[in-house]
Motif scaffolding. Structure first.
Motif, PDB file in Angstrom:
ATOM      1  N   UNK A 226      -0.997 -17.752 -59.348  1.00 20.67           N
ATOM      2  CA  UNK A 226      -1.740 -16.786 -58.248  1.00 20.67           C
ATOM      3  C   UNK A 226      -1.870 -15.333 -58.837  1.00 20.67           C
ATOM      4  N   UNK A 227      -0.768 -14.838 -59.696  1.00 22.20           N
ATOM      5  CA  UNK A 227      -0.815 -13.505 -60.316  1.00 22.20           C
ATOM      6  C   UNK A 227      -2.046 -13.316 -61.034  1.00 22.20           C
ATOM      7  N   UNK A 228      -2.279 -14.474 -61.926  1.00 22.60           N
ATOM      8  CA  UNK A 228      -3.256 -14.416 -62.914  1.00 22.60           C
ATOM      9  C   UNK A 228      -4.686 -14.115 -62.272  1.00 22.60           C
ATOM     10  N   UNK A 229      -4.908 -14.935 -61.279  1.00 22.35           N
ATOM     11  CA  UNK A 229      -6.101 -14.727 -60.238  1.00 22.35           C
ATOM     12  C   UNK A 229      -6.132 -13.616 -59.676  1.00 22.35           C
ATOM     13  N   UNK A 230      -5.230 -12.920 -59.130  1.00 20.67           N
ATOM     14  CA  UNK A 230      -5.087 -11.516 -58.553  1.00 20.67           C
ATOM     15  C   UNK A 230      -5.548 -10.360 -59.683  1.00 20.67           C
ATOM     16  N   UNK A 231      -4.964 -10.607 -60.690  1.00 21.08           N
ATOM     17  CA  UNK A 231      -5.127  -9.750 -61.598  1.00 21.08           C
ATOM     18  C   UNK A 231      -6.775  -9.627 -62.210  1.00 21.08           C
ATOM     19  N   UNK A 232      -7.322 -11.163 -62.396  1.00 19.08           N
ATOM     20  CA  UNK A 232      -8.469 -10.966 -62.701  1.00 19.08           C
ATOM     21  C   UNK A 232      -9.590 -10.751 -61.639  1.00 19.08           C
ATOM     22  N   UNK A 233      -9.141 -10.762 -60.461  1.00 14.78           N
ATOM     23  CA  UNK A 233     -10.193 -10.466 -59.443  1.00 14.78           C
ATOM     24  C   UNK A 233     -10.061  -8.807 -59.221  1.00 14.78           C
ATOM     25  N   UNK A 234      -8.904  -8.304 -59.329  1.00 16.25           N
ATOM     26  CA  UNK A 234      -8.792  -6.904 -59.434  1.00 16.25           C
ATOM     27  C   UNK A 234      -9.354  -6.163 -60.413  1.00 16.25           C
ATOM     28  N   UNK A 235      -9.326  -6.628 -61.567  1.00 17.85           N
ATOM     29  CA  UNK A 235     -10.020  -6.185 -62.917  1.00 17.85           C
ATOM     30  C   UNK A 235     -11.634  -6.227 -62.795  1.00 17.85           C
ATOM     31  N   UNK A 236     -12.165  -7.314 -62.112  1.00 15.31           N
ATOM     32  CA  UNK A 236     -13.564  -7.629 -62.036  1.00 15.31           C
ATOM     33  C   UNK A 236     -13.951  -6.750 -60.718  1.00 15.31           C
ATOM     34  N   UNK A 237     -13.313  -6.310 -59.886  1.00 20.49           N
ATOM     35  CA  UNK A 237     -13.628  -5.155 -58.738  1.00 20.49           C
ATOM     36  C   UNK A 237     -13.631  -3.871 -59.209  1.00 20.49           C
ATOM     37  N   UNK A 238     -12.704  -3.438 -60.146  1.00 19.34           N
ATOM     38  CA  UNK A 238     -12.455  -2.223 -60.667  1.00 19.34           C
ATOM     39  C   UNK A 238     -13.909  -2.021 -61.719  1.00 19.34           C
ATOM     40  N   UNK A 239     -14.348  -3.021 -62.496  1.00 19.50           N
ATOM     41  CA  UNK A 239     -15.364  -2.960 -63.515  1.00 19.50           C
ATOM     42  C   UNK A 239     -16.981  -2.686 -62.391  1.00 19.50           C
ATOM     43  N   UNK A 240     -16.830  -3.606 -61.669  1.00 22.24           N
ATOM     44  CA  UNK A 240     -17.734  -3.498 -60.718  1.00 22.24           C
ATOM     45  C   UNK A 240     -18.202  -2.114 -59.919  1.00 22.24           C
ATOM     46  N   UNK A 241     -16.925  -1.615 -59.403  1.00 20.80           N
ATOM     47  CA  UNK A 241     -16.924  -0.204 -58.666  1.00 20.80           C
ATOM     48  C   UNK A 241     -17.536   0.826 -60.002  1.00 20.80           C
ATOM     49  N   UNK A 242     -17.041   0.643 -61.095  1.00 24.63           N
ATOM     50  CA  UNK A 242     -17.289   1.407 -62.253  1.00 24.63           C
ATOM     51  C   UNK A 242     -18.648   1.346 -62.670  1.00 24.63           C
ATOM     52  N   UNK A 243     -19.359   0.239 -62.609  1.00 26.25           N
ATOM     53  CA  UNK A 243     -20.593   0.159 -62.832  1.00 26.25           C
ATOM     54  C   UNK A 243     -21.631   0.525 -61.847  1.00 26.25           C
ATOM     55  N   UNK A 244     -21.196   0.521 -60.435  1.00 31.33           N
ATOM     56  CA  UNK A 244     -22.022   1.106 -59.363  1.00 31.33           C
ATOM     57  C   UNK A 244     -21.476   2.818 -59.085  1.00 31.33           C
ATOM     58  N   UNK A 245     -20.613   3.401 -60.139  1.00 35.79           N
ATOM     59  CA  UNK A 245     -20.418   4.700 -59.701  1.00 35.79           C
ATOM     60  C   UNK A 245     -19.460   4.863 -58.524  1.00 35.79           C
ATOM     61  N   UNK A 246     -18.834   3.956 -58.170  1.00 35.82           N
ATOM     62  CA  UNK A 246     -17.828   4.010 -57.135  1.00 35.82           C
ATOM     63  C   UNK A 246     -16.363   3.930 -57.312  1.00 35.82           C
ATOM     64  N   UNK A 247     -16.035   4.081 -58.555  1.00 33.57           N
ATOM     65  CA  UNK A 247     -14.669   4.520 -58.931  1.00 33.57           C
ATOM     66  C   UNK A 247     -14.368   5.726 -58.858  1.00 33.57           C
ATOM     67  N   UNK A 248     -13.047   5.817 -58.241  1.00 33.00           N
ATOM     68  CA  UNK A 248     -12.389   7.016 -57.737  1.00 33.00           C
ATOM     69  C   UNK A 248     -11.444   7.661 -58.805  1.00 33.00           C
ATOM     70  N   UNK A 249     -11.461   8.722 -58.826  1.00 35.04           N
ATOM     71  CA  UNK A 249     -10.708   9.499 -59.990  1.00 35.04           C
ATOM     72  C   UNK A 249      -9.146   9.491 -59.743  1.00 35.04           C
ATOM     73  N   UNK A 250      -8.487   9.147 -60.618  1.00 32.61           N
ATOM     74  CA  UNK A 250      -7.055   8.859 -60.610  1.00 32.61           C
ATOM     75  C   UNK A 250      -6.381  10.041 -60.108  1.00 32.61           C
TER      76      UNK A 250
END
Length: 250
Positions: A226-250
């Motif tokens: 469960x944790x592996x799939x959750x980490x993969x999904x979160x990483x994929x969503x982060x990369x997708x947001x970054x590609x669309x310019x939607x990533x917010x600054x930390x």
């Protein structure tokens, strides 16, 4: 999008998951096997003759003590020597002590004999003198995990925490059999101590602990997935947001 799975950081995560899942499954299967072994032993005991109803046999023919010989009536001859009290033992809801006397056999080794149970505050009777023959239920040496055994030390001289050859050889100047008997008929005002079932048999609390550990290990395996799939999904969503310019600054 999932090319990040082959980066060095994710190689470490993937390797951990690949090792953790089989390990959890192995441990769960092992615990389940122990529970099944206890169930099989319990079922076999139902069809086995009552040890106390079988013929009395010489002590040496029943050693070493195992699940088949535990509880069998054994006989031995010799002379009583050192005597000890084993405190903190309950009988019929009352606390008292076992009266343990060493029977020195003709072979030189001694057999620990529980001559009976003594209530708190009472004085243990002296053992019979001269050559005696005893008959009692054979029992395996106790350990810290045995029923009634108290691990605490600091007992006064003449008292023992457990009935064990390993501990008795340190307090008597002769060899000791790795077993003991509880007399079927107590005397001298003592009460007979009933034989107990051998350890690790039957459906006791430890058996169901094995079953509980089985479930825990399988849950751990599922949690890792469960944790592996959750980490993969979160990483994929982060990369997708970054590609669309939607990533917010930390």
């Amino acid at each position: 999008m999932y090319r990040f799975l082959v980066t060095p950081r994710w190689w470490g995560i993937n390797l951990f998951v690949l090792l953790a899942i089989p390990f959890c499954i192995f441990m769960g299967t092992w615990q389940l096997g122990r529970f099944e072994d206890r169930v099989a032993t319990h079922e076999a005991a139902k069809t086995r003759p009552d040890p106390g109803e079988q013929a009395t046999v010489a002590l040496t023919k029943l050693l070493p003590v195992d699940q088949e010989t535990s509880g069998r009536h054994a006989t031995a001859s010799g002379r009583y020597e050192d005597q000890f009290l084993v405190p903190g033992r309950k009988l019929d809801g009352r606390t008292g002590s076992y009266v343990l006397t060493m029977l020195r056999t003709d072979g030189g080794k001694a057999l620990p004999v529980v001559r009976g149970w003594l209530a708190e505050g009472e004085r243990a009777p002296a053992p019979p003198k001269g050559e005696v023959s005893v008959t009692g239920s054979l029992q395996a040496s106790e350990s810290v995990g045995s029923n009634g055994v108290q691990a605490g030390g600091g007992l006064p001289e003449g008292q023992l925490a457990m009935i064990s050859a390993a501990s008795l050889v340190n307090v008597v100047p002769y060899g000791v059999y790795d077993a003991w008997v509880t007399l079927t008929q107590a005397s001298d005002g003592l009460r007979a101590v009933p034989a107990t079932a051998p350890q690790n048999t039957g459906l006791d609390l430890k058996a169901f602990q094995n079953l509980g550990y089985t479930g825990e290990w399988f849950v751990f395996a599922g949690f890792v997935v469960f944790m592996w799939f959750r980490l993969v999904r979160r990483e994929a969503e982060t990369l997708k947001d970054r590609a669309l310019g939607l990533e917010t600054a930390a």
